[in-house]
Enzyme design. Structure first.
Site, PDB file in Angstrom:
ATOM      1  N   ASP A   1       0.884  -1.166   0.000  1.00  0.00           N
ATOM      2  CA  ASP A   1       0.000   0.000   0.000  1.00  0.00           C
ATOM      3  C   ASP A   1       0.923   1.217   0.000  1.00  0.00           C
ATOM      4  O   ASP A   1       1.457   1.590   1.038  1.00  0.00           O
ATOM      5  CB  ASP A   1      -0.896  -0.003   1.237  1.00  0.00           C
ATOM      6  CG  ASP A   1      -1.774   1.235   1.309  1.00  0.00           C
ATOM      7  OD1 ASP A   1      -2.326   1.635   0.268  1.00  0.00           O
ATOM      8  OD2 ASP A   1      -1.899   1.813   2.410  1.00  0.00           O
TER       9      ASP A   1
ATOM     10  N   GLU B   1      -1.227  -1.437  -4.863  1.00  0.00           N
ATOM     11  CA  GLU B   1      -2.442  -0.669  -5.138  1.00  0.00           C
ATOM     12  C   GLU B   1      -2.150   0.409  -6.172  1.00  0.00           C
ATOM     13  O   GLU B   1      -1.099   1.049  -6.144  1.00  0.00           O
ATOM     14  CB  GLU B   1      -2.966  -0.030  -3.848  1.00  0.00           C
ATOM     15  CG  GLU B   1      -4.300   0.652  -4.026  1.00  0.00           C
ATOM     16  CD  GLU B   1      -4.888   1.168  -2.726  1.00  0.00           C
ATOM     17  OE1 GLU B   1      -5.798   2.003  -2.804  1.00  0.00           O
ATOM     18  OE2 GLU B   1      -4.448   0.739  -1.638  1.00  0.00           O
TER      19      GLU B   1
ATOM     20  N   ASP C   1      -2.440   1.028   7.320  1.00  0.00           N
ATOM     21  CA  ASP C   1      -1.624   0.858   6.113  1.00  0.00           C
ATOM     22  C   ASP C   1      -1.198  -0.596   5.923  1.00  0.00           C
ATOM     23  O   ASP C   1      -1.166  -1.099   4.799  1.00  0.00           O
ATOM     24  CB  ASP C   1      -0.395   1.775   6.161  1.00  0.00           C
ATOM     25  CG  ASP C   1      -0.780   3.243   6.122  1.00  0.00           C
ATOM     26  OD1 ASP C   1      -1.402   3.663   5.133  1.00  0.00           O
ATOM     27  OD2 ASP C   1      -0.461   3.965   7.087  1.00  0.00           O
TER      28      ASP C   1
END
Length: 173
Positions: A8, A67, A139
């Protein structure tokens, strides 16, 4: 068996999550955050590159997923996020890993079953699916969700390719 590293990305905090998939089972191997020091962007990008490179050496993943950039309200934030992603992607590519990319909507749909899920719902499902004793940081949970999404997507692709191989004259065999 496959080890999947999910990322992420962020220019200040980059989350990571590592899972192992054996058949349909997913097992938690590790997660956390790479926290960048300093204000200058170039050294922070170097820290992301070095941190992801170290994770790859430590966990020896077979697969890498990250992502995609979302549309931020602030164009400067979107650019910095794109650069942070680039540093992580180059680290993976440098180690010979193929890179899979997923939108936030795809990740939420895969893990929660709702592409508009809230962050707390993602954290809850990651904790539930991986049978974690506690809720991971936001996160890290997002990075684990990226890894789970790739695991689910990869499993479905394998199933589909198996069906294609079993099709003879328009019939499944």
């Amino acid at each position: 068996m496959a080890i999947i590293l999910g990322i992420d990305p962020g220019s200040r905090i980059t989350g990571y999550g590592v899972i192992q998939r054996a058949g349909r089972q997913q097992q938690y191997l590790g997660s956390g955050c790479i926290r960048m020091q300093g204000d200058a962007l170039a050294p922070r990008l170097q820290q992301i590159f070095d941190g992801v490179s170290q994770l790859i050496l430590q966990y020896k993943p077979d697969m890498f997923a990250i992502e995609q950039v979302f549309m931020a309200k602030n164009p400067d934030s979107a650019l910095k996020l794109g650069q942070a992603r680039g540093a992580a992607i180059v680290a993976a590519s440098n180690q010979g890993l193929d890179v899979a990319e997923y939108s936030a909507r795809q990740i939420k749909q895969s893990v929660v079953g709702n592409g508009n899920a809230q962050k707390s719902q993602v954290q809850h499902m990651v904790t539930f699916i991986l049978k974690l004793p506690g809720t991971p940081q936001a996160d890290a949970a997002d990075a684990l969700a990226v890894a789970l999404c790739h695991s689910h997507t990869n499993e479905n692709l394998i199933k589909m390719s198996g069906q294609v191989k079993k099709t003879v004259r328009g019939r499944l065999r």
